[in-house]
Design a protein around this motif. Sequence first.
Motif, PDB file in Angstrom:
ATOM      1  N   UNK A 175      27.486 -12.225  -5.747  1.00  0.00           N
ATOM      2  CA  UNK A 175      26.447 -13.260  -5.711  1.00  0.00           C
ATOM      3  C   UNK A 175      27.096 -14.615  -5.461  1.00  0.00           C
ATOM      4  N   UNK A 176      27.528 -14.800  -4.226  1.00  0.00           N
ATOM      5  CA  UNK A 176      28.196 -16.052  -3.888  1.00  0.00           C
ATOM      6  C   UNK A 176      27.390 -16.796  -2.834  1.00  0.00           C
ATOM      7  N   UNK A 177      27.370 -18.113  -2.977  1.00  0.00           N
ATOM      8  CA  UNK A 177      26.662 -18.941  -2.008  1.00  0.00           C
ATOM      9  C   UNK A 177      27.535 -19.265  -0.807  1.00  0.00           C
TER      10      UNK A 177
ATOM     11  N   UNK B  73      36.404 -12.663  -4.009  1.00  0.00           N
ATOM     12  CA  UNK B  73      36.497 -11.215  -3.829  1.00  0.00           C
ATOM     13  C   UNK B  73      35.103 -10.626  -3.692  1.00  0.00           C
ATOM     14  N   UNK B  74      34.858  -9.899  -2.605  1.00  0.00           N
ATOM     15  CA  UNK B  74      33.565  -9.273  -2.348  1.00  0.00           C
ATOM     16  C   UNK B  74      33.724  -7.756  -2.389  1.00  0.00           C
ATOM     17  N   UNK B  75      32.954  -7.107  -3.240  1.00  0.00           N
ATOM     18  CA  UNK B  75      33.023  -5.660  -3.389  1.00  0.00           C
ATOM     19  C   UNK B  75      32.029  -5.009  -2.431  1.00  0.00           C
ATOM     20  N   UNK B  76      32.517  -4.482  -1.318  1.00  0.00           N
ATOM     21  CA  UNK B  76      31.629  -3.879  -0.336  1.00  0.00           C
ATOM     22  C   UNK B  76      32.376  -3.485   0.920  1.00  0.00           C
ATOM     23  N   UNK B  77      31.643  -2.919   1.854  1.00  0.00           N
ATOM     24  CA  UNK B  77      32.225  -2.393   3.088  1.00  0.00           C
ATOM     25  C   UNK B  77      31.873  -3.286   4.271  1.00  0.00           C
TER      26      UNK B  77
ATOM     27  N   UNK C  34      26.616 -11.741   5.570  1.00  0.00           N
ATOM     28  CA  UNK C  34      27.365 -12.201   6.740  1.00  0.00           C
ATOM     29  C   UNK C  34      28.302 -13.335   6.332  1.00  0.00           C
ATOM     30  N   UNK C  35      29.568 -13.222   6.729  1.00  0.00           N
ATOM     31  CA  UNK C  35      30.572 -14.241   6.425  1.00  0.00           C
ATOM     32  C   UNK C  35      31.304 -14.629   7.703  1.00  0.00           C
ATOM     33  N   UNK C  36      31.784 -15.850   7.759  1.00  0.00           N
ATOM     34  CA  UNK C  36      32.542 -16.310   8.925  1.00  0.00           C
ATOM     35  C   UNK C  36      33.896 -16.858   8.492  1.00  0.00           C
TER      36      UNK C  36
END
Length: 310
Positions: free
Chosen positions: A9-11, A86-90, A110-112
């Motif tokens: 849960x990150x902005x 740290x993002x827990x996912x694929x 979505x991250x850039x």
Amino acid sequence: MLFAEYNNKMNKKEFEVIIIGGSYAGLSTAMALGRSLRDTLIIDAGKPCNRQTPHSHNFLTQDGSTPQEISEIVKRQLSKYDSIKFYNGLAVSGKSIKKGFEITTANGDVFTSKKLVFATGIKDIMPDTNGFSQCWGISVVHCPYCHGYEIRHKKTAIIANGERAFHLTSLVNNLTKEITIITSRTKDFEESLLDKLKQYNIKIIEKEISKIEHKKGQLESIVFKDGSIENYECAYASVPFEQNSTIPKVLGCKFTEHGHIEVNSMQKTTAEGIFACGDNSTMMRSVAIAVSSGNITGAVINNELTQERF
């Protein structure tokens, strides 16, 4: 939780660096970047290739630790670097954008980033042999440097053929004198290699394996398709592999003839702004080498970001 942002849960959606893969190479890259205050995101699905291996070896200060113990120590240490998330996912897809890269996860996030690191490892392709995958990393292993000392002086099978079988046998011969090569089909050795194997009384069995009998991953015997049985305490095996992630190919990274991501001495891939480290880009699979390649990657990326700004 080891990371404040571990619940996903990150902005924040924009980073200087995205690292796909949070095992040893990825974590090592992150540490180098965190110490240089680089905004870094680690995306990790939590399925390292050595998750079934009881203990890790041949790595200074951690010889005999479990793979999970090493990872947990590193994650605790990384938690003090505020710039690392740290993002827990694929990570399921990626594309180049004007200012770098865009990565999309299975959850649709979505991250850039300006720079992209693949520390995604590889996936061993297990043969369709009952008992093989249950023993993999425990008593059926790939590397005498990682596991050989622990299974020294044991009755050992080499499940391979040709030059690969010969190479493994030559290394294992220093660890045990009870070695049998199981080719699972017609043997494929040059005469000079066969002569050398005979010199060391190395037996070759050309029969196909039906199943591996074991107790909780500890090999006990190998059953052949003709019904015969041979007792062994351990085995080395050479199995094919594939990349864990298809994103490097989509983004234009080149691969070696063996199937690894092609990198130079600075861990740069053939695609601008993209790096790779760890098992996905080298034939030398070990914790120590993964950590080393990750450290190089982090330092080179920090230098590039510095030169682009300063």
